[in-house]
Write a protein that holds these residues in place. Structure first.
Motif, PDB file in Angstrom:
ATOM      1  N   GLU A 455       0.828  -1.205   0.000  1.00 13.25           N
ATOM      2  CA  GLU A 455       0.000   0.000   0.000  1.00 13.25           C
ATOM      3  C   GLU A 455       0.862   1.253   0.000  1.00 13.25           C
ATOM      4  O   GLU A 455       0.489   2.284  -0.580  1.00 13.25           O
ATOM      5  CB  GLU A 455      -0.920  -0.017   1.227  1.00 13.25           C
ATOM      6  CG  GLU A 455      -2.004  -1.096   1.149  1.00 13.25           C
ATOM      7  CD  GLU A 455      -2.852  -1.134   2.408  1.00 13.25           C
ATOM      8  OE1 GLU A 455      -2.487  -0.437   3.401  1.00 13.25           O
ATOM      9  OE2 GLU A 455      -3.865  -1.865   2.428  1.00 13.25           O
ATOM     10  N   ASN A 458       1.479   2.106  -3.326  1.00  8.08           N
ATOM     11  CA  ASN A 458       0.235   2.193  -4.126  1.00  8.08           C
ATOM     12  C   ASN A 458       0.062   0.998  -5.057  1.00  8.08           C
ATOM     13  O   ASN A 458      -0.515   1.107  -6.145  1.00  8.08           O
ATOM     14  CB  ASN A 458       0.206   3.491  -4.956  1.00  8.08           C
ATOM     15  CG  ASN A 458       0.144   4.726  -4.087  1.00  8.08           C
ATOM     16  OD1 ASN A 458      -0.536   4.723  -3.050  1.00  8.08           O
ATOM     17  ND2 ASN A 458       0.857   5.768  -4.475  1.00  8.08           N
ATOM     18  N   THR A 460      -1.453  -2.737  -6.120  1.00  7.03           N
ATOM     19  CA  THR A 460      -2.659  -3.548  -5.934  1.00  7.03           C
ATOM     20  C   THR A 460      -2.203  -4.981  -5.690  1.00  7.03           C
ATOM     21  O   THR A 460      -1.670  -5.639  -6.583  1.00  7.03           O
ATOM     22  CB  THR A 460      -3.572  -3.486  -7.168  1.00  7.03           C
ATOM     23  OG1 THR A 460      -3.956  -2.138  -7.388  1.00  7.03           O
ATOM     24  CG2 THR A 460      -4.802  -4.353  -6.961  1.00  7.03           C
ATOM     25  N   ASP A 496       5.779   2.227  -8.580  1.00  9.46           N
ATOM     26  CA  ASP A 496       4.595   2.549  -7.775  1.00  9.46           C
ATOM     27  C   ASP A 496       3.338   2.506  -8.623  1.00  9.46           C
ATOM     28  O   ASP A 496       3.293   2.978  -9.764  1.00  9.46           O
ATOM     29  CB  ASP A 496       4.751   3.925  -7.129  1.00  9.46           C
ATOM     30  CG  ASP A 496       5.831   3.929  -6.064  1.00  9.46           C
ATOM     31  OD1 ASP A 496       6.177   5.021  -5.564  1.00  9.46           O
ATOM     32  OD2 ASP A 496       6.336   2.834  -5.722  1.00  9.46           O
ATOM     33  N   GLY A 497       2.266   1.963  -7.996  1.00  9.73           N
ATOM     34  CA  GLY A 497       0.995   1.855  -8.697  1.00  9.73           C
ATOM     35  C   GLY A 497       0.880   0.584  -9.512  1.00  9.73           C
ATOM     36  O   GLY A 497       0.000   0.482 -10.369  1.00  9.73           O
TER      37      GLY A 497
END
Length: 591
Positions: A455, A458, A460, A496-497
């Motif tokens: 998290e 970021n 999933t 990230d992400g």
């Protein structure tokens, strides 16, 4: 009878003529049949679809009561274009519902069968279907005249076509007999011309087979046989030179075999020594001669007949033997397995120096790890004390220095811990504790442990797993360590992400975990080396992420000790997919 080249050439020519005439005959006869059929249906279609004809047969006079006779009268006027001769081809005027014959040109009174075309006409459809295998040709066309339905039916018994085919077959048969006579005569003449040079060549081959390479066969022609004869003469000279070279090379190999440092012992198919070099006796520390047998030397390594009959890859066995002051590696392999002179070859290689170097390397790693651990602990303790109480330096500078010291200390501590782990595995002291545990629960624990880190980037993070899985026999803590390493790497090396997908499943004998991400991945040239110690794809990036290059090496060692599999899995798109698979019953229960 047909072992003679003369007779073989004759037979080939005869078979060639027979095959050719058979193919040509079949083609011609089939072409005649197809042409006759096409001509019949083309003529019928031309007449029966002609506008004037259709108008004549469908237009009734007012109050007409004899329509069949009117239709017949019209058909009589078209007997020429229709080819009706009342002998092989006839027309019929039939009732449109019952197919009863109302008028015909056939005087024989032949009873009509209901053919597919006639059946189509009874259903109101024109019947022009062609059947090359049938003994007849027919066309059936339904018409309406004077409010009643009729069928104009043309029937041909194909007698003309059959007569033409019979005549053609007779012609082909006569041509075949004539062709066979010519082919036999020509083949005898041709074979006589060819056999003479071949017989001379055969005589030369016999002499070469007997070891006489001085004979040169005279070349009497420039054709293929002449070229073959010339090439044979060249081959004989080259064979003589090659045998001389082989003899020279054998002398070299004998010299090499005599002075090589590795020991070599060859045994016959009965296990007796047939050859041994001096190095073999020196390495074994005992004399090796013709009275020595395989069982005297290597029965403790592998049974002789197991090695002799070996037929599975890689085709050899390996073993080791510890002498008083040296270590020997043995390679045992059969030779000439299909020959009555088969046997077993044993190669002895002295690996004492390599073993000693390996032991020194393991000891060095263990000593370095042990010696570094204490000073690293002290450095961290002093750095923490300075971070808590030192005020002489500017706060920003002081904190920056201390942060670097702490980070580097942590990194070196991780390296030392990893080195100690690998050292324990190498020395055989890294024992694992095997017990049944829930593979599913361990996976869920790992997923929960890394959730916050995912998290923070970021990411999933998803976990897909069945509701139930059987327990696995293994070292739970070590397996969790492997899982954490895999998932942490995916989080660390995914921008990230990104997306990290954990998937759990099972086969008949094992359970598995696949971790799939869409991160930076690993280039193809580096994929085979990622489990090597200290190997990193991008060293700068690995250092920034805190990587030591030992995590996957330790993970692979743990999985190997579980007799499992840790490997990269090919996938489409960016990122990396790595698979961990463990046998359900633990080591030795792979299925």
């Amino acid at each position: 009878m047909f072992r003679s080249l003369h007779m073989k050439l004759v037979l080939i020519m005869v078979l060639l003529i027979v095959a050719l005439m058979t193919v040509v005959g079949a083609f011609l006869m089939n072409s005649v049949t197809v042409f006759y059929l096409d001509e019949f249906y083309s003529d019928m279609s031309t007449v029966l679809t002609d506008e004037q004809f259709v108008r004549d047969v469908t237009t009734a006079e007012e109050g007409e009561t004899n329509s069949p006779e009117k239709i017949q009268a019209i058909l009589r006027s078209y007997v020429g274009p229709l080819g009706v001769d009342s002998r092989t081809r006839n027309y019929y005027v039939l009732d449109g519902e019952t197919a009863a014959c109302l008028a015909t040109s056939d005087d024989t009174g032949r009873q009509l069968d209901v053919t597919p075309n006639l059946s189509s006409a009874l259903q109101g459809k024109e019947g022009y279907a062609s059947d090359p295998g049938a003994s007849y040709m027919d066309v059936a066309v339904p018409i309406q005249r004077g409010g009643a339905g009729y069928i104009i039916y043309l029937y041909d018994n194909r007698q003309t076509s059959q007569q033409l085919s019979d005549q053609l077959f007779t012609l082909i048969l006569e041509a075949l007999v004539f062709g066979l006579a010519i082919s036999v005569l020509l083949s005898f003449l041709l074979s006589k011309t060819m056999i003479g040079p071949i017989e001379r060549l055969t005589d030369g081959v016999r002499q070469v087979a007997a070891g006489d390479f001085s004979r040169k066969i005279e070349v009497g022609s420039k054709d293929e046989i002449g070229v073959l004869t010339e090439n044979f003469n060249v081959m004989a000279r080259q064979l003589r030179d090659t045998l001389a070279q082989v003899e020279n090379e054998r002398n070299k190999l004998d010299t090499l075999f005599l002075h090589m440092t590795d020991g070599v012992v060859a045994f016959s198919h009965r296990g007796a020594v047939i050859h041994a070099n001096p190095a073999a006796g020196r390495l074994l520390g005992l004399p090796v001669d013709a009275t020595t047998t395989y069982d005297d030397l290597f029965a403790d390594v592998a049974p002789f007949y197991d090695v002799l009959s070996m037929d599975k890859a890689p085709g050899y066995l390996t073993g080791s033997r510890k002498m008083e002051d040296r270590f020997l590696e043995l390679t045992l392999a059969p030779f000439d397995k299909e020959s009555p002179d088969s046997g077993v070859l044993v190669v002895l290689h002295d690996v004492t120096a390599q073993r000693r170097d390996e032991e020194m390397r393991k000891e060095f790693v263990a000593n370095v790890s042990h010696e570094l651990r204490t000073p690293l602990t002290n450095i961290r303790a002093y750095a923490e004390t300075l971070a808590d109480s030192g005020n002489e330096l500017p706060e920003k500078t002081r904190n920056g220095f201390f942060t670097i010291i702490l980070n580097e200390t942590d990194r070196m501590t991780h390296i030392v811990q990893d080195l100690l782990t690998l050292s324990r595995f190498d020395s055989g002291r890294g024992e694992l504790t095997f017990a049944p545990f829930s593979f599913l629960a361990a996976t869920e624990q790992v997923c929960q442990a890394v959730k916050l880190e995912a998290e923070r980037h970021n990411h999933t993070l998803t976990l897909r797993c069945p509701k139930r899985l059987p327990d696995v026999v293994g070292d739970r803590d070590r397996v969790v360590q492997v899982m954490m390493n895999i998932v942490s790497n995916s989080i660390k090396y995914t921008p990230d992400g990104g997306h990290i997908d954990m998937k759990v499943g099972r086969t008949d004998t094992s359970v598995w975990l696949e971790v799939d991400d869409d991160g930076i991945g690993i280039p193809a040239p580096d994929r085979e080396r990622i489990f090597e110690r200290f190997y990193r794809v991008d060293k700068a990036r690995s250092r920034q992420s805190g990587g030591t290059g030992l995590g996957l090496s330790i993970a692979k060692e743990i999985v190997d000790r579980h007799h499992g599999v840790l490997q990269l899995v090919d996938k489409d798109g960016p990122g990396l997919r790595i698979r961990l698979e463990l046998p359900i019953g633990g080591p030795g229960h792979e299925g």
